[in-house]
Design a protein around this motif. Sequence first.
Motif, mmCIF file in Angstrom:
data_model
loop_
_atom_site.group_PDB
_atom_site.id
_atom_site.type_symbol
_atom_site.label_atom_id
_atom_site.label_comp_id
_atom_site.label_asym_id
_atom_site.label_seq_id
_atom_site.Cartn_x
_atom_site.Cartn_y
_atom_site.Cartn_z
ATOM 1 N N LYS A 156 -33.024 -16.840 -11.326
ATOM 2 C CA LYS A 156 -32.901 -18.673 -11.869
ATOM 3 C C LYS A 156 -33.532 -19.232 -9.828
ATOM 4 O O LYS A 156 -34.616 -19.618 -9.653
ATOM 5 N N GLY A 157 -33.230 -18.551 -8.684
ATOM 6 C CA GLY A 157 -33.612 -18.976 -7.669
ATOM 7 C C GLY A 157 -33.402 -19.846 -7.383
ATOM 8 O O GLY A 157 -33.767 -20.277 -6.427
ATOM 9 N N ASN A 158 -31.755 -20.630 -7.867
ATOM 10 C CA ASN A 158 -31.656 -22.051 -7.618
ATOM 11 C C ASN A 158 -31.027 -21.718 -6.179
ATOM 12 O O ASN A 158 -29.526 -21.003 -5.993
ATOM 13 N N ASP A 159 -30.836 -22.743 -5.240
ATOM 14 C CA ASP A 159 -30.726 -22.700 -4.279
ATOM 15 C C ASP A 159 -29.335 -23.291 -4.276
ATOM 16 O O ASP A 159 -29.258 -24.677 -4.188
ATOM 17 N N TYR A 160 -27.694 -23.298 -3.499
ATOM 18 C CA TYR A 160 -27.129 -23.627 -3.333
ATOM 19 C C TYR A 160 -26.948 -24.494 -1.838
ATOM 20 O O TYR A 160 -26.244 -23.726 -0.770
ATOM 21 N N ASN A 161 -26.664 -25.920 -1.632
ATOM 22 C CA ASN A 161 -27.083 -26.480 -0.293
ATOM 23 C C ASN A 161 -25.746 -27.682 -0.256
ATOM 24 O O ASN A 161 -25.840 -28.294 0.706
ATOM 25 N N GLU A 162 -24.516 -27.747 -1.185
ATOM 26 C CA GLU A 162 -23.805 -28.848 -1.644
ATOM 27 C C GLU A 162 -22.586 -28.208 -0.382
ATOM 28 O O GLU A 162 -22.276 -27.550 -0.249
ATOM 29 N N LYS A 163 -22.006 -29.289 -0.118
ATOM 30 C CA LYS A 163 -20.659 -29.306 -0.108
ATOM 31 C C LYS A 163 -19.304 -29.388 -0.490
ATOM 32 O O LYS A 163 -19.528 -31.031 -0.595
ATOM 33 N N VAL A 164 -18.841 -28.867 -2.159
ATOM 34 C CA VAL A 164 -17.621 -30.095 -2.417
ATOM 35 C C VAL A 164 -16.701 -29.132 -1.893
ATOM 36 O O VAL A 164 -15.913 -28.004 -1.969
ATOM 37 N N TRP A 207 -9.909 -23.941 -23.427
ATOM 38 C CA TRP A 207 -9.865 -25.624 -23.457
ATOM 39 C C TRP A 207 -9.334 -26.116 -24.306
ATOM 40 O O TRP A 207 -9.408 -26.154 -25.484
ATOM 41 N N SER A 208 -8.493 -27.033 -24.347
ATOM 42 C CA SER A 208 -7.534 -27.319 -25.243
ATOM 43 C C SER A 208 -8.162 -28.389 -26.308
ATOM 44 O O SER A 208 -7.814 -28.856 -27.449
ATOM 45 N N ASP A 209 -9.021 -29.586 -26.111
ATOM 46 C CA ASP A 209 -9.818 -29.780 -26.913
ATOM 47 C C ASP A 209 -11.666 -29.730 -26.618
ATOM 48 O O ASP A 209 -12.433 -29.664 -25.863
ATOM 49 N N ARG A 210 -11.964 -29.303 -28.019
ATOM 50 C CA ARG A 210 -13.512 -29.084 -28.286
ATOM 51 C C ARG A 210 -14.506 -29.924 -27.879
ATOM 52 O O ARG A 210 -16.311 -29.897 -27.353
ATOM 53 N N GLU A 211 -14.322 -30.846 -27.860
ATOM 54 C CA GLU A 211 -15.223 -32.479 -27.465
ATOM 55 C C GLU A 211 -14.686 -32.447 -25.884
ATOM 56 O O GLU A 211 -16.053 -33.356 -25.188
ATOM 57 N N ALA A 212 -14.520 -32.183 -25.420
ATOM 58 C CA ALA A 212 -14.523 -31.921 -23.414
ATOM 59 C C ALA A 212 -15.130 -31.750 -23.000
ATOM 60 O O ALA A 212 -15.882 -30.448 -23.227
ATOM 61 N N PRO A 213 -16.127 -33.041 -22.544
ATOM 62 C CA PRO A 213 -17.531 -32.577 -21.598
ATOM 63 C C PRO A 213 -17.366 -32.321 -19.799
ATOM 64 O O PRO A 213 -16.717 -32.726 -19.116
ATOM 65 N N PHE A 214 -17.732 -31.166 -20.086
ATOM 66 C CA PHE A 214 -17.546 -30.458 -18.038
ATOM 67 C C PHE A 214 -18.935 -29.472 -17.647
ATOM 68 O O PHE A 214 -19.700 -28.954 -19.290
ATOM 69 N N GLU A 215 -18.522 -29.446 -16.753
ATOM 70 C CA GLU A 215 -19.768 -28.902 -16.336
ATOM 71 C C GLU A 215 -19.087 -27.316 -15.263
ATOM 72 O O GLU A 215 -18.024 -28.053 -14.530
ATOM 73 N N PHE A 216 -19.618 -26.646 -15.503
ATOM 74 C CA PHE A 216 -19.077 -25.209 -14.996
ATOM 75 C C PHE A 216 -20.064 -24.638 -13.666
ATOM 76 O O PHE A 216 -21.365 -24.493 -13.771
ATOM 77 N N GLN A 217 -19.915 -24.190 -12.568
ATOM 78 C CA GLN A 217 -21.308 -23.421 -11.355
ATOM 79 C C GLN A 217 -20.493 -22.722 -10.800
ATOM 80 O O GLN A 217 -19.142 -22.478 -9.750
ATOM 81 N N PHE A 218 -21.013 -21.521 -10.619
ATOM 82 C CA PHE A 218 -20.500 -20.520 -9.976
ATOM 83 C C PHE A 218 -22.680 -20.124 -8.344
ATOM 84 O O PHE A 218 -23.279 -20.897 -9.169
ATOM 85 N N VAL A 219 -21.310 -19.459 -7.537
ATOM 86 C CA VAL A 219 -22.321 -19.550 -6.492
ATOM 87 C C VAL A 219 -21.893 -18.083 -6.125
ATOM 88 O O VAL A 219 -20.648 -17.490 -5.753
ATOM 89 N N ASN A 220 -22.799 -17.804 -5.688
ATOM 90 C CA ASN A 220 -23.127 -15.635 -5.086
ATOM 91 C C ASN A 220 -23.207 -16.161 -4.162
ATOM 92 O O ASN A 220 -23.585 -16.601 -3.196
ATOM 93 N N PRO A 221 -22.512 -14.893 -2.909
ATOM 94 C CA PRO A 221 -22.708 -14.615 -2.120
ATOM 95 C C PRO A 221 -23.874 -15.225 -1.377
ATOM 96 O O PRO A 221 -24.033 -15.050 0.121
ATOM 97 N N GLN A 222 -25.405 -14.871 -2.048
ATOM 98 C CA GLN A 222 -26.284 -14.914 -1.652
ATOM 99 C C GLN A 222 -27.035 -16.713 -1.670
ATOM 100 O O GLN A 222 -28.030 -16.953 -1.750
ATOM 101 N N LYS A 233 -26.749 -17.954 -4.439
ATOM 102 C CA LYS A 233 -28.328 -18.767 -5.340
ATOM 103 C C LYS A 233 -26.375 -19.407 -6.625
ATOM 104 O O LYS A 233 -25.566 -18.885 -6.632
ATOM 105 N N TYR A 234 -26.792 -20.356 -7.022
ATOM 106 C CA TYR A 234 -25.433 -20.477 -8.534
ATOM 107 C C TYR A 234 -26.635 -20.659 -9.559
ATOM 108 O O TYR A 234 -27.955 -20.865 -10.321
ATOM 109 N N PHE A 235 -25.368 -20.979 -10.517
ATOM 110 C CA PHE A 235 -26.013 -20.932 -12.498
ATOM 111 C C PHE A 235 -25.004 -22.298 -12.631
ATOM 112 O O PHE A 235 -23.669 -22.067 -12.730
ATOM 113 N N LYS A 236 -25.227 -22.269 -13.732
ATOM 114 C CA LYS A 236 -23.774 -23.577 -13.822
ATOM 115 C C LYS A 236 -23.991 -23.431 -15.531
ATOM 116 O O LYS A 236 -24.997 -23.519 -16.827
#
Length: 814
Positions: A507-515, A704-719, A721-724
């Motif tokens: 995807k080539g998404n650049d990760y430039n956030e400070k979380v 997760w305990s509740d199927r209705e729970a809305p959330f987002e996971f973000q994975f950032v690799n050593p380069q 680049k991120y995937f959501k």
Amino acid sequence: MSKKLYSLILVVFLIAIHNLTAQTVFRGKILDATTQQGIENVKIGISDQGVGVVTNANGSFNYRKYNQTVGAQSELKITANGYEDLVLEADQIRAFYNKSSKFVLTPATDSISPFVFEAQKKVAIFWDASLSSAKRDVKKEWDFIETYVSQFSSLDITFIVFSDKLVSQKEITVSKDISALKAQVKSLVYQGATSYEIFPELDVDAVLLFSDGNPVLGEWQGKRTIPHYSITSLPRSNERFLKSLALFTTGSYVNLSATSIVEGIEQIKSGLPYAPDTSQKMEMLTGKVTTTSGPIQEASITIKGDLEEFFTKADGSFAIPAQEGDILQIRYLGMYPKEMLVQDTGNLEVQLTPIDQLLDEVVLEGKKGQKKKQMDAGFGNKNEDAVGISINTITSADIRPNAQFLGDIVRGRFAGVTVNGFGSDAVFTIRGGNTSAPAIWVVDEAIYNEPPLFVDPQNVHSISIVKSIQATSRYGTVASGGAFIVKTKAFVFQENDGEVVDQALIKGNDYNEKVAQINLEALKPNYVKQVQALNSKEAQYELYENLAKANTTNATFFIDMALFFEKAYPENAQLIRSRLAEVAQGNSKVLRVLAYLYENANEYKNALATYERVALLAPGEAQSYRDLANAYKETGNYDKSLELYINMLSEQIRGVNFKDIDKALGHELLHLVARHRDKINYDRLPEEWLLNEYRLDLRMVIEWSDREAPFEFQFVNPQDKYFKWNHTLLDNKERLESEVKSGFQFEEFVIDEAPHGLWIVNIEYLGEDRYTIIPPYLKYTIYRDYGTSEERKETIIIKLTKDIGKAQLHEFLL
């Protein structure tokens, strides 16, 4: 292992075991070998599955244990007075699954003498001291014991007080006077959950069990040859279990809320398993839950202040023990939750409103046979008729081959969209939004405030427009001017079949956030901080107990307290978990969180008992069996774990769909084979699954305990680049619908042969703090060198609330 090789092995495996086994469900008839007539009162039970069943008058039976499975040491034992016992081993049991069979018993040369009540000399009394037993009428039950003992001149009694552990045990001989027994429970504190599995094996003539029949943390495993007399004074008890126990042990069930003590004693003497009417009939509130398009199945209904959860049937109907003045809490995925006051006990009609009409499937009547055009609205395919005017989509089939800019695609294709200018100077406006704010662009889930000139129109899979209200609800005020949702062909391909590392790279998404890292200390509720501020263990637990008096059914309170005490005083955390098990025994969501807590404390046996309870409450959910299979593996029941994985992957558990999770199940089965090959019957597996080596660099599992729970996971690799990965109705609607339909709530992410370095995992909770019982809890588990002897595991449990914001959950070196 390559993905292609794994997929090939999975296909071969499914073909090879398609007709192999199913769950522990079989039925049949027991016949006399001489007369070929059916035999009544034959006992059928499997050695490690608790209370079995008894044949009816014509010798028929139906054995169903949806929350149990057969292991290598399991034995089916069929017994009847006057006949030789019939014992079958595990492989023989499986041959009878899901079909009707005939079993023949041979008359015995020596029959057992019938039980005589007056001949009793040794009796065991089991007194339930769990939290729910505090509501029993102790005086009436002691009067029953006194009357029972008075039937004998002398009686040797083993008196055992229990909850989820043995509290006390005393041997005593009594003659009429039972005051010495009463002293055993005079200052008894009723706390914790119930387990019947801990009962010691005693040489006695009869067993008296004073309990409500709800063994949350362990099933009965006693002797069928010793009569069990179950006595309760509670109007609401688990009559189904207590009656089954009476039949299976040739005992009796006495409900003192519906019968007198004298009648109960006479019932036992006469050998009746139970009286015709043993309980007070509770009034049930009936009703129906619907939405504009029809009835809702599996809508959740709770009574405010009570943790027990009820669900609507296929036609939306329900029947619950609610009374006037109770407040009902009703909810369903994608609907606004509703609270309703019960003002009378007549039939109640409840209509739920969709949170977003875009997410509401519209049923058009009077148009039979009409073909519905499907369109991708940026959150899954929908019928065009169900979309309405607030959203439109064009796909690659609509894009002209000479299109060079996004304006060439959009211009004139969407109602309400204006494109001023040409080429790279084009300005896009979506009517109905904030005209002072430009529309945002969401390209493969990455947000851009300016038109993404880098996107090649010939690489576009689809473009959707979402107008202001819907866009703001998902992306915040930045989307008040609406949103263009662009999916590229590469993203859609990887979205359908790919792993974390591939998606992040392609995807080539650049990760430039400070979380910032998640601050679990700051997220602690005030009641935990109050306890934490005290200096001593005794003072902290005393304050907890005082606070618990005002939080008797507040599951979140006990979960938070168990997590706090686990670090410093694990013995106190164990008591809190036991109490939660008792108060939440009718709620599968809370019990799943409890199982997370038991696993986190390495109490895998209690985790297994909890998952078995969940499977009993939710036998139609795929998650129930997957969790059981893992729990069996953690407790060393490897053959039972293998049995369940075979059942799931071959779709042999009737009425439950595992296709959406078969890849994860396959990884877990390969793990079982790789790590415990010498402890399972691997002859039952195709040769392709007996790998000499199985290894994944890293495997992450979120539950997760509740199927209705809305959330987002973000994975950032050593380069960087991120995937959501999104778990929301807007972004992943089909996935959430599959979860509801099949009953699962977990996801795995595999990072194999990936770039080495620092990886980051971020999480963002996207829901509101509106819930009926507890907020959703999430369990994050990461395995390194998965499937090898060097495997390491780390687990994090968090409560999902708005206070989390977007935070770094974990980082690791690969």
